[in-house]
Motif scaffolding. Structure first.
Motif, mmCIF file in Angstrom:
data_model
loop_
_atom_site.group_PDB
_atom_site.id
_atom_site.type_symbol
_atom_site.label_atom_id
_atom_site.label_comp_id
_atom_site.label_asym_id
_atom_site.label_seq_id
_atom_site.Cartn_x
_atom_site.Cartn_y
_atom_site.Cartn_z
ATOM 1 N N GLY A 64 -3.600 4.262 -7.385
ATOM 2 C CA GLY A 64 -4.750 4.956 -7.967
ATOM 3 C C GLY A 64 -5.221 6.117 -7.118
ATOM 4 O O GLY A 64 -5.572 7.182 -7.644
ATOM 5 N N LEU A 65 -5.224 5.921 -5.795
ATOM 6 C CA LEU A 65 -5.649 7.007 -4.909
ATOM 7 C C LEU A 65 -4.695 8.190 -4.979
ATOM 8 O O LEU A 65 -5.124 9.346 -5.116
ATOM 9 C CB LEU A 65 -5.734 6.480 -3.475
ATOM 10 N N ALA A 66 -3.381 7.906 -4.906
ATOM 11 C CA ALA A 66 -2.400 8.996 -4.938
ATOM 12 C C ALA A 66 -2.419 9.716 -6.281
ATOM 13 O O ALA A 66 -2.386 10.961 -6.334
ATOM 14 C CB ALA A 66 -1.005 8.444 -4.660
ATOM 15 N N SER A 67 -2.485 8.960 -7.370
ATOM 16 C CA SER A 67 -2.506 9.585 -8.689
ATOM 17 C C SER A 67 -3.819 10.319 -8.928
ATOM 18 O O SER A 67 -3.843 11.424 -9.493
ATOM 19 C CB SER A 67 -2.300 8.515 -9.766
ATOM 20 N N GLY A 68 -4.929 9.719 -8.483
ATOM 21 C CA GLY A 68 -6.235 10.342 -8.701
ATOM 22 C C GLY A 68 -6.412 11.638 -7.949
ATOM 23 O O GLY A 68 -7.064 12.571 -8.440
ATOM 24 N N LEU A 69 -5.850 11.739 -6.756
ATOM 25 C CA LEU A 69 -5.950 12.986 -5.998
ATOM 26 C C LEU A 69 -5.208 14.119 -6.692
ATOM 27 O O LEU A 69 -5.575 15.294 -6.547
ATOM 28 C CB LEU A 69 -5.391 12.783 -4.590
ATOM 29 N N GLN A 70 -4.178 13.788 -7.463
ATOM 30 C CA GLN A 70 -3.443 14.826 -8.188
ATOM 31 C C GLN A 70 -4.131 15.205 -9.495
ATOM 32 O O GLN A 70 -4.049 16.357 -9.922
ATOM 33 C CB GLN A 70 -2.024 14.341 -8.475
ATOM 34 N N THR A 71 -4.784 14.244 -10.115
ATOM 35 C CA THR A 71 -5.462 14.523 -11.381
ATOM 36 C C THR A 71 -6.909 14.958 -11.194
ATOM 37 O O THR A 71 -7.534 15.422 -12.150
ATOM 38 C CB THR A 71 -5.431 13.284 -12.286
ATOM 39 N N GLY A 72 -7.443 14.793 -9.988
ATOM 40 C CA GLY A 72 -8.821 15.179 -9.723
ATOM 41 C C GLY A 72 -9.853 14.136 -10.080
ATOM 42 O O GLY A 72 -11.045 14.434 -10.078
ATOM 43 N N ASN A 73 -9.440 12.916 -10.369
ATOM 44 C CA ASN A 73 -10.384 11.849 -10.723
ATOM 45 C C ASN A 73 -9.967 10.551 -10.042
ATOM 46 O O ASN A 73 -9.556 9.580 -10.696
ATOM 47 C CB ASN A 73 -10.420 11.675 -12.243
ATOM 48 N N PRO A 74 -10.059 10.483 -8.695
ATOM 49 C CA PRO A 74 -9.548 9.309 -7.983
ATOM 50 C C PRO A 74 -10.304 8.027 -8.306
ATOM 51 O O PRO A 74 -9.709 6.952 -8.340
ATOM 52 C CB PRO A 74 -9.699 9.692 -6.505
ATOM 53 N N LEU A 82 0.835 -1.205 0.000
ATOM 54 C CA LEU A 82 0.000 0.000 0.000
ATOM 55 C C LEU A 82 0.867 1.251 0.000
ATOM 56 O O LEU A 82 0.623 2.194 -0.763
ATOM 57 C CB LEU A 82 -0.927 -0.008 1.210
ATOM 58 N N VAL A 83 1.899 1.252 0.843
ATOM 59 C CA VAL A 83 2.824 2.392 0.882
ATOM 60 C C VAL A 83 3.544 2.524 -0.460
ATOM 61 O O VAL A 83 3.712 3.632 -0.985
ATOM 62 C CB VAL A 83 3.835 2.224 2.033
ATOM 63 N N LEU A 84 3.964 1.385 -1.032
ATOM 64 C CA LEU A 84 4.618 1.417 -2.341
ATOM 65 C C LEU A 84 3.703 2.027 -3.393
ATOM 66 O O LEU A 84 4.129 2.851 -4.216
ATOM 67 C CB LEU A 84 5.011 0.000 -2.747
ATOM 68 N N GLY A 85 2.430 1.632 -3.375
ATOM 69 C CA GLY A 85 1.480 2.195 -4.326
ATOM 70 C C GLY A 85 1.316 3.695 -4.159
ATOM 71 O O GLY A 85 1.270 4.444 -5.148
ATOM 72 N N LEU A 86 1.219 4.153 -2.922
ATOM 73 C CA LEU A 86 1.087 5.592 -2.679
ATOM 74 C C LEU A 86 2.310 6.348 -3.182
ATOM 75 O O LEU A 86 2.189 7.441 -3.755
ATOM 76 C CB LEU A 86 0.882 5.844 -1.182
ATOM 77 N N VAL A 87 3.490 5.753 -2.981
ATOM 78 C CA VAL A 87 4.729 6.413 -3.410
ATOM 79 C C VAL A 87 4.793 6.519 -4.931
ATOM 80 O O VAL A 87 5.044 7.596 -5.485
ATOM 81 C CB VAL A 87 5.955 5.658 -2.860
ATOM 82 N N ILE A 88 4.563 5.402 -5.640
ATOM 83 C CA ILE A 88 4.683 5.460 -7.098
ATOM 84 C C ILE A 88 3.543 6.272 -7.708
ATOM 85 O O ILE A 88 3.702 6.881 -8.769
ATOM 86 C CB ILE A 88 4.742 4.045 -7.710
ATOM 87 N N GLY A 89 2.390 6.315 -7.036
ATOM 88 C CA GLY A 89 1.309 7.165 -7.527
ATOM 89 C C GLY A 89 1.663 8.634 -7.457
ATOM 90 O O GLY A 89 1.293 9.429 -8.344
ATOM 91 N N ASN A 90 2.399 9.015 -6.424
ATOM 92 C CA ASN A 90 2.832 10.408 -6.295
ATOM 93 C C ASN A 90 3.974 10.728 -7.254
ATOM 94 O O ASN A 90 4.070 11.847 -7.766
ATOM 95 C CB ASN A 90 3.280 10.678 -4.856
ATOM 96 N N LEU A 91 4.847 9.734 -7.492
ATOM 97 C CA LEU A 91 6.005 9.996 -8.343
ATOM 98 C C LEU A 91 5.657 10.022 -9.819
ATOM 99 O O LEU A 91 6.285 10.740 -10.595
ATOM 100 C CB LEU A 91 7.073 8.923 -8.100
#
Length: 529
Positions: free
Chosen positions: A410-420, A302-311
């Motif tokens: 998906g959560l980390a990337s979606g929060l940045q793109t506005g479509n989680p 889960l932490v790995l997913g959050l990290v790569i979603g932000n990167l």
């Protein structure tokens, strides 16, 4: 009698037991580094192309976090070992962790060490022999790796520096494993804690390389990179892991004096007075034994997913320049933007999840060799029922961490793109698409367990081969027919490309066939055969 009496005998026994595993790992390391060096020279024949490549890598925090920084953009050697320095050090560390635990805590848990101790054997002899085995293993890896790089035409100083980095990082984590083997009563927990320390070290190195640099100096993996092979070698850094390993060895020896044989320094937590309903079946017992590990794997993913979603979203501007596509293709991704980065990272996550799936079967083999399966089969429990628990753990259990990684990304990337919502669904599917390949390798482990149990250790050789082919096959110019032997080669590169979707049902069918063969073999063979 000295506390070291019998060390030589136990050491020779350990070397004999490692006569296949360690040489194969060592040769794989040497061949991989040598091939990567030669392939990089062909990819970037001119100095200008090499400099553009290095500067492009250093401009992307995501790539720096995953692979490390190229400290000298003009050095062919520094570019050649980009994917090797940190990742290779981690693999060597994993080898030495398993080696030390195998010859210390695992020997106690199986009661073999108590049998040896009934003879003329000093208290510290097994620990010393295990550490000597790890030392020789690390030294062999370092020498052959340096020799392979030098044979490929890279400068001798940088080649030796990389070999030293791998060797000393391995020694540091081998010493950590010696400590955890004294703290814990079980092999699995000792390996898990040492492996967790390795994961934390890699994470600190990744954050430090792409952010606050001082964090990299808290990690033995970071120390291996701070030696800076082929970029103005800093030999004094090698003293850090050596000193750290020496301190850990002293700590392990002191802890060994404070415990009984077969016990750990950390006291076992008292269980309930009566077994709960969940412990009245093999499946309930299996869940009880593995739930903490599964939760830990899930949390890490889960932490790995959050990290790569932000990167991932930060890689887009890098891919706008014409050199970017060539770089991403060379690193194994697809063509464009963040989807290539997600495909690359989920592929790595899938390979690591395979370790969890295969370990469920290899642990059952360890239970069988320790004669703990026979009492269960003496009851009304059938062989199929006994084997079904590890199979569910291998197949469904490996899906849970990948699901967590996809949802986190998906959560980390979606929060940045506005479509989680859309991103969570898209990236969760991209993460779970790794499962058929994971199941094929788990099925191979099951087939070997049922049909050829003495050869079960070969599954780890197969996994190493899959990693080498997946990471470096294209760079090495490996024929496509060899690349196709890896199940991960046939997966679609989601979320970027859907090519390969037709292969998924075939991979699932192959996995089912291997699982069925393993179950049929286990029903017919002798226990502990």
């Amino acid at each position: 009698m000295s506390t070291l009496t019998g060390t030589g005998v136990v050491f020779r026994l350990a070397l004999r037991r490692e006569r296949l595993r360690v040489p194969l790992w060592t040769l794989a390391c040497a061949a991989t580094t040598s091939g990567a060096a030669a392939a990089t020279a062909d990819l970037y024949p001119s100095q200008r192309e090499l400099t553009v490549f290095a500067e492009a890598v250093n401009a992307v925090p995501a790539l720096v976090a995953f692979y490390g920084r190229i400290y000298d953009p003009t050095s062919l050697g520094a570019a050649a070992v980009l994917k090797l320095t940190g990742l290779g050090a981690a693999l060597v560390a994993l080898l030495l962790i398993t080696t030390v635990v195998r010859h210390t805590r695992a020997e106690e848990e199986s009661d073999r060490l108590e049998l040896l101790g009934s003879g003329v054997l000093g208290r510290h002899a097994p620990l010393t022999a295990a550490l000597l085995t790890a030392t020789v293993t690390g030294l062999a890896v370092g020498i052959l790796t340096a020799g392979g790089l030098a044979a490929a035409g890279l400068p001798l100083a940088g080649s030796v520096a990389l070999g030293f980095g791998w060797m000393t990082a391995g020694w540091a984590f081998g010493a950590i494993a010696a400590v955890t083997a004294q703290l814990c009563r079980s092999t699995r927990l000792a390996t898990g804690i040492a492996g967790g320390a390795l994961g934390l070290a890699y994470l600190l190195r990744a954050i430090g390389d792409s952010g606050p640099e001082w964090l990299s100096w808290l990690s033995p993996i970071g120390w291996a990179q701070q030696i800076r092979p082929f970029a103005g070698e800093r030999w004094w850094v090698t003293a850090l892991p050596v000193a750290f390993a020496a301190v850990m060895v002293v700590v392990a020896a002191r802890l060994s004096d404070r415990r009984d044989l077969g016990a750990g320094v950390l006291a076992d937590r008292a269980g309930p007075a009566h077994a709960g309903r969940g412990l009245r079946s093999p499946a309930g017992l299996l869940w009880r034994l593995n739930r903490v590990g599964l939760l830990a794997w899930t949390a890490v993913y889960l932490v790995l997913g959050l990290v790569i979603g932000n990167l991932a979203n930060g890689i887009g501007k890098f891919l706008d320049n014409p050199r970017a596509e060539q770089l991403i293709l060379a690193l194994g991704g697809e063509k464009a933007l963040s989807d290539a980065f997600f495909a690359l990272e989920f592929g790595v996550a899938g390979i690591i999840a395979t370790v969890y799936a295969m370990s469920a079967l290899t642990h059952l083999r360890a239970e069988e060799e320790a004669l703990r399966i026979e009492p269960l089969l003496a009851t009304s429990t059938s062989r199929i029922r006994l084997l079904s628990g590890p199979l569910v753990l291998a197949t469904a259990g490996s899906a849970v961490p990948l699901l967590a990684a996809g949802m986190g990304a998906g959560l980390a990337s979606g929060l940045q793109t506005g479509n989680p919502g859309a991103e969570i669904g898209r990236l969760t599917a991209a993460s779970l698409v790794q499962l058929p390949a994971v199941w094929v390798l788990a099925g191979l482990a099951c087939a070997l367990f049922g049909l050829f149990p003495r050869a079960l250790g070969l599954v780890w050789v197969v996994l190493v081969a899959v990693v080498v082919v997946g990471e470096f096959g294209v760079l090495f110019g490996v024929p496509q027919v060899v690349l196709n032997l890896s199940p991960f080669t046939h997966l679609p590169s989601l979320p970027g490309s859907t090519d390969g979707m037709a292969s998924l049902p075939w991979l699932v069918l192959l996995a089912c066939a291997l699982l069925a063969a393993g179950v049929a073999g286990f029903r017919r063979r002798d226990i502990a055969a």
